[in-house]
Design a protein around this motif. Structure first.
Motif, mmCIF file in Angstrom:
data_model
loop_
_atom_site.group_PDB
_atom_site.id
_atom_site.type_symbol
_atom_site.label_atom_id
_atom_site.label_comp_id
_atom_site.label_asym_id
_atom_site.label_seq_id
_atom_site.Cartn_x
_atom_site.Cartn_y
_atom_site.Cartn_z
ATOM 1 N N LEU A 34 0.810 -1.246 0.040
ATOM 2 C CA LEU A 34 0.082 -0.068 -0.100
ATOM 3 C C LEU A 34 0.889 1.127 0.083
ATOM 4 N N TYR A 36 0.451 5.195 1.251
ATOM 5 C CA TYR A 36 -0.239 6.379 2.138
ATOM 6 C C TYR A 36 0.406 7.678 1.841
ATOM 7 N N LYS A 38 0.616 11.567 3.648
ATOM 8 C CA LYS A 38 0.394 12.069 4.910
ATOM 9 C C LYS A 38 0.748 13.577 4.965
ATOM 10 N N PRO A 44 -1.997 9.177 8.214
ATOM 11 C CA PRO A 44 -2.012 8.748 6.842
ATOM 12 C C PRO A 44 -3.068 8.436 6.127
ATOM 13 N N PHE A 46 -4.983 6.579 2.953
ATOM 14 C CA PHE A 46 -4.666 5.378 1.986
ATOM 15 C C PHE A 46 -4.769 6.127 0.545
ATOM 16 N N PHE A 89 4.223 7.279 2.348
ATOM 17 C CA PHE A 89 4.846 6.026 2.921
ATOM 18 C C PHE A 89 4.410 4.774 2.026
#
Lengths: 112, 111
Positions: A34, A36, A38, A44, A46, A89
């Motif tokens: 995944l 993310y 932020k 975070p 998605f 991330f």
């Protein structure tokens, strides 16, 4: 023991161009990945995901590529916009239920 | 659909004091997670609940941290006593399947 690595702490890209964020992992048991995004003082959010049975997943301006043999994934943002400026991330799961292993993040700056 | 709710958003305490954080997951999400994010790092899992049972607490410092999820909905994470190195953002997330959705986090500063 960092199982997910994002080796570029920061990236600067001009508006309209492609942003490519990279991620490497060491654990071959990971089967779901995944990304993310932020913003400061927020949790975070998605962005996009990919399972190990695929090598590409697309959602609008965002595409994630997975190279299982190299244990590498990348996030492409085309075209990049100033609002994309954030920390991104990379995360992976699969060796322990759905618990996520995160990289340290890459700070993306999109300049006008 | 309401997101993951967390409170408080900020907390400042002195070392050796106690602190508690609260999380309300997305309605219907059976799995709830607590993560700790230290400045400059990615989030690190502390504990994972499936309904009101613990699935994984292997990285929870159990001498000072505790968590519970009564009735399989809300959850509380407690630190007692706090140390300077506990200064971090504590993130709660919930999921139905693989994709986790995060709350805004609680920023803790231990002085």
């Amino acid at each position: 023991d960092q199982q997910v690595k994002q080796n570029s702490p920061s990236l600067s890209v001009q508006e309209g161009r492609i942003s490519i964020l990279n991620c490497d992992y060491t654990n071959s048991m990971f089967d779901y990945f995944l990304w993310y995004k932020k913003y400061p003082a927020e949790g975070p959010t998605f962005l996009i995901s990919i399972s190990s049975i695929k090598d590409k997943n697309e959602d609008g301006r965002f595409t994630v590529f997975l190279n299982k043999s190299a244990k590498h994934l990348s996030l492409h943002i085309v075209p990049s916009q100033p609002g994309d400026s954030a920390v991104y991330f990379c995360a992976a799961s699969g060796n322990s239920g759905y618990a996520l292993n995160f990289g340290k993040g890459t700070s993306l700056l999109v300049t006008p | 659909e309401a997101g993951v709710a967390q409170s408080p958003r900020y907390k400042i305490i002195e070392k050796r004091q106690s602190v508690a954080f609260w999380c309300n997951p997305i309605s219907g999400h059976a799995t709830l997670y607590w993560y700790q994010q230290i400045l400059g790092q990615g989030p690190k899992l502390l504990i994972q609940f499936q309904n009101n049972g613990v699935v994984d607490d292997s990285q929870l410092p159990k001498d000072r941290f505790s968590a519970e999820r009564l009735k399989g909905v809300d959850s509380t994470l407690k630190i007692q006593p706090a140390k300077l190195e506990d200064s971090a953002v504590y993130l709660c997330a919930s999921s139905l399947w693989e994709t986790q959705y995060f709350g805004p986090g609680t920023r803790l500063l231990v002085l």
